[in-house]
Design a protein around this motif. Sequence first.
Motif, PDB file in Angstrom:
ATOM      1  N   GLY A  49      35.972  27.197  30.411  1.00  0.00           N
ATOM      2  CA  GLY A  49      36.568  27.374  31.730  1.00  0.00           C
ATOM      3  C   GLY A  49      36.197  28.683  32.398  1.00  0.00           C
ATOM      4  O   GLY A  49      36.803  29.056  33.407  1.00  0.00           O
ATOM      5  N   SER A  50      35.197  29.391  31.872  1.00  0.00           N
ATOM      6  CA  SER A  50      34.787  30.673  32.452  1.00  0.00           C
ATOM      7  C   SER A  50      33.957  30.440  33.707  1.00  0.00           C
ATOM      8  O   SER A  50      33.119  29.539  33.760  1.00  0.00           O
ATOM      9  CB  SER A  50      33.979  31.485  31.434  1.00  0.00           C
ATOM     10  OG  SER A  50      34.718  31.679  30.245  1.00  0.00           O
ATOM     11  N   VAL A  51      34.188  31.274  34.718  1.00  0.00           N
ATOM     12  CA  VAL A  51      33.451  31.223  35.973  1.00  0.00           C
ATOM     13  C   VAL A  51      32.965  32.630  36.296  1.00  0.00           C
ATOM     14  O   VAL A  51      33.760  33.572  36.343  1.00  0.00           O
ATOM     15  CB  VAL A  51      34.325  30.689  37.123  1.00  0.00           C
ATOM     16  CG1 VAL A  51      33.535  30.681  38.428  1.00  0.00           C
ATOM     17  CG2 VAL A  51      34.844  29.294  36.811  1.00  0.00           C
ATOM     18  N   VAL A  52      31.647  32.788  36.488  1.00  0.00           N
ATOM     19  CA  VAL A  52      31.064  34.085  36.810  1.00  0.00           C
ATOM     20  C   VAL A  52      30.315  33.953  38.128  1.00  0.00           C
ATOM     21  O   VAL A  52      29.492  33.047  38.297  1.00  0.00           O
ATOM     22  CB  VAL A  52      30.107  34.568  35.693  1.00  0.00           C
ATOM     23  CG1 VAL A  52      29.489  35.900  36.086  1.00  0.00           C
ATOM     24  CG2 VAL A  52      30.855  34.695  34.382  1.00  0.00           C
ATOM     25  N   VAL A  53      30.617  34.864  39.069  1.00  0.00           N
ATOM     26  CA  VAL A  53      30.026  34.846  40.403  1.00  0.00           C
ATOM     27  C   VAL A  53      29.284  36.160  40.607  1.00  0.00           C
ATOM     28  O   VAL A  53      29.848  37.239  40.371  1.00  0.00           O
ATOM     29  CB  VAL A  53      31.121  34.678  41.481  1.00  0.00           C
ATOM     30  CG1 VAL A  53      30.498  34.616  42.862  1.00  0.00           C
ATOM     31  CG2 VAL A  53      31.953  33.432  41.212  1.00  0.00           C
ATOM     32  N   ASN A  54      28.005  36.095  41.037  1.00  0.00           N
ATOM     33  CA  ASN A  54      27.285  37.355  41.265  1.00  0.00           C
ATOM     34  C   ASN A  54      27.537  37.864  42.677  1.00  0.00           C
ATOM     35  O   ASN A  54      28.204  37.224  43.493  1.00  0.00           O
ATOM     36  CB  ASN A  54      25.792  37.201  40.966  1.00  0.00           C
ATOM     37  CG  ASN A  54      25.082  36.281  41.944  1.00  0.00           C
ATOM     38  OD1 ASN A  54      25.657  35.832  42.926  1.00  0.00           O
ATOM     39  ND2 ASN A  54      23.822  36.010  41.674  1.00  0.00           N
TER      40      ASN A  54
ATOM     41  N   ILE B 253      36.848  22.656  42.080  1.00  0.00           N
ATOM     42  CA  ILE B 253      36.915  23.135  43.466  1.00  0.00           C
ATOM     43  C   ILE B 253      35.574  23.711  43.899  1.00  0.00           C
ATOM     44  O   ILE B 253      35.083  23.444  45.001  1.00  0.00           O
ATOM     45  CB  ILE B 253      38.042  24.177  43.602  1.00  0.00           C
ATOM     46  CG1 ILE B 253      39.399  23.514  43.378  1.00  0.00           C
ATOM     47  CG2 ILE B 253      37.987  24.848  44.962  1.00  0.00           C
ATOM     48  CD1 ILE B 253      40.549  24.493  43.389  1.00  0.00           C
ATOM     49  N   LEU B 254      34.932  24.501  43.027  1.00  0.00           N
ATOM     50  CA  LEU B 254      33.647  25.104  43.373  1.00  0.00           C
ATOM     51  C   LEU B 254      32.577  24.032  43.574  1.00  0.00           C
ATOM     52  O   LEU B 254      31.759  24.123  44.489  1.00  0.00           O
ATOM     53  CB  LEU B 254      33.221  26.086  42.283  1.00  0.00           C
ATOM     54  CG  LEU B 254      34.015  27.395  42.215  1.00  0.00           C
ATOM     55  CD1 LEU B 254      33.603  28.200  40.996  1.00  0.00           C
ATOM     56  CD2 LEU B 254      33.810  28.221  43.486  1.00  0.00           C
TER      57      LEU B 254
ATOM     58  N   GLY C  26      29.061  22.090  51.507  1.00  0.00           N
ATOM     59  CA  GLY C  26      28.252  23.084  52.197  1.00  0.00           C
ATOM     60  C   GLY C  26      28.978  24.372  52.490  1.00  0.00           C
ATOM     61  O   GLY C  26      28.478  25.196  53.262  1.00  0.00           O
ATOM     62  N   ALA C  27      30.147  24.589  51.877  1.00  0.00           N
ATOM     63  CA  ALA C  27      30.908  25.814  52.131  1.00  0.00           C
ATOM     64  C   ALA C  27      30.570  26.921  51.150  1.00  0.00           C
ATOM     65  O   ALA C  27      30.885  28.080  51.410  1.00  0.00           O
ATOM     66  CB  ALA C  27      32.408  25.514  52.062  1.00  0.00           C
ATOM     67  N   LEU C  28      29.937  26.593  50.036  1.00  0.00           N
ATOM     68  CA  LEU C  28      29.575  27.590  49.030  1.00  0.00           C
ATOM     69  C   LEU C  28      28.075  27.825  49.085  1.00  0.00           C
ATOM     70  O   LEU C  28      27.283  26.929  48.811  1.00  0.00           O
ATOM     71  CB  LEU C  28      29.994  27.109  47.635  1.00  0.00           C
ATOM     72  CG  LEU C  28      29.672  28.039  46.467  1.00  0.00           C
ATOM     73  CD1 LEU C  28      30.449  29.339  46.585  1.00  0.00           C
ATOM     74  CD2 LEU C  28      29.979  27.356  45.135  1.00  0.00           C
TER      75      LEU C  28
ATOM     76  N   VAL D  61      26.480  30.809  40.825  1.00  0.00           N
ATOM     77  CA  VAL D  61      27.772  30.690  40.167  1.00  0.00           C
ATOM     78  C   VAL D  61      27.530  30.021  38.818  1.00  0.00           C
ATOM     79  O   VAL D  61      27.002  28.912  38.776  1.00  0.00           O
ATOM     80  CB  VAL D  61      28.775  29.869  41.006  1.00  0.00           C
ATOM     81  CG1 VAL D  61      30.088  29.695  40.244  1.00  0.00           C
ATOM     82  CG2 VAL D  61      29.021  30.532  42.347  1.00  0.00           C
ATOM     83  N   VAL D  62      27.898  30.697  37.742  1.00  0.00           N
ATOM     84  CA  VAL D  62      27.695  30.182  36.394  1.00  0.00           C
ATOM     85  C   VAL D  62      29.041  29.706  35.855  1.00  0.00           C
ATOM     86  O   VAL D  62      30.020  30.453  35.858  1.00  0.00           O
ATOM     87  CB  VAL D  62      27.097  31.249  35.469  1.00  0.00           C
ATOM     88  CG1 VAL D  62      26.884  30.688  34.070  1.00  0.00           C
ATOM     89  CG2 VAL D  62      25.775  31.752  36.036  1.00  0.00           C
ATOM     90  N   ILE D  63      29.068  28.446  35.413  1.00  0.00           N
ATOM     91  CA  ILE D  63      30.297  27.815  34.932  1.00  0.00           C
ATOM     92  C   ILE D  63      30.115  27.409  33.479  1.00  0.00           C
ATOM     93  O   ILE D  63      29.123  26.762  33.125  1.00  0.00           O
ATOM     94  CB  ILE D  63      30.646  26.577  35.787  1.00  0.00           C
ATOM     95  CG1 ILE D  63      30.934  26.990  37.238  1.00  0.00           C
ATOM     96  CG2 ILE D  63      31.830  25.840  35.202  1.00  0.00           C
ATOM     97  CD1 ILE D  63      31.153  25.809  38.160  1.00  0.00           C
TER      98      ILE D  63
END
Length: 376
Positions: free
Chosen positions: A272-277, A359-360, A367-369, A265-267
């Motif tokens: 405020g951009s969030v990128v998820v692969n 939140i992330l 341990g949820a992410l 996850v790149v923040i």
Amino acid sequence: MINTDKIVRRLIALTAVLASAAVWWPTPAQAMRLKEVASVQGVRTNQLVGYGLVVGLDGTGDQTTSTPFTTQSINALLQQMGVTVPAGTSMQLKNVAAVMVTAQLPPFAQPGQQVDVTVSSLGNAKSLRGGTLIATPLKGADGQIYALAQGNLVVGGAGASAAGSKVQINHLSAGRVPEGATVERAVPTPLNQGEYLQLDLNANDYNTAREVARAVNAKMGAGVAQALDGRVVRVRMPASTDARVAFMADIENLPLELAAPAAKVVINARTGSVVVNQTVTLNACAVAHGSLSVTINSTPMVSQPGPLSNGTTVSRDKADITIRQEPGSLIQLPAGTKLADVVKALNSLGATPQDLLAILQAMKTAGALNAEIEVI
């Protein structure tokens, strides 16, 4: 006699099986070419930079009173042209601007070839539109001159000002000169040097290094390529120059069957951009999110003294501070094994991108992410 209804029923059943297979069948590995995941060590672009002057501006150049280096540059240029300016002369230059010139020297560039240059104002010039860059040597990191730049600027903007009003479109303090630099010196490359050539992977990954070595050995023979670590693959090259070019042409388009990338996850904390692969997954968790706002209002108040009291008027500010906390309900997020499930779960929180950053990070700590968080 052919039973048409029976054939139709079989086709429908076969279609249903194929459709269900698309759901449970494992996703194939990502296919890429070798040149998209690796580069040849030493075969790269080189940055060039130079200091020059732009002339021919329509009164939008540097103000020489606050940019003395522009005047010094003009004096030095005129002396090279055989013109001597008397000492103490006050030069009011409005059509000249001091600039920095940058360019990218591509690999294998040879003397006589042309490259694009970018020209940026160094002083307080209002606009470089309509200007001409005069001959500017461009140097590399070693201080050697590798190109010479000159030409008319192309500025992708426009502006006008009068009576204190100003209108401007795009940026006027920078422009480009297409093919404005001529290469004067070539940079040696390691393609024709030594017995081995080194391939540098774009990312540190042992599986990718192994697959690159396997693909090259399968095409060119066993023992030609060897993976030294997760970033470097060493390749034994042919002896002749022509054979080396043909060798590189053959291996750079080799297909590679690569596994999915590491979950990340790149923040971007600034925007405020969030990128998820695609490999990021979630474990079941519960999240409560609320917002806290602090409001401060300042009201000016004047204290007026009574008549004949010899007092003075006093002005004070009355501050009202209010703290407000929005309620946040506890939301249960189910486990998500696909990118679509992760996106749906995060959207259900209703948080802004800035809130999502916190939140992330909290989900990672709990341990949820199941992903690495990288802040840029």
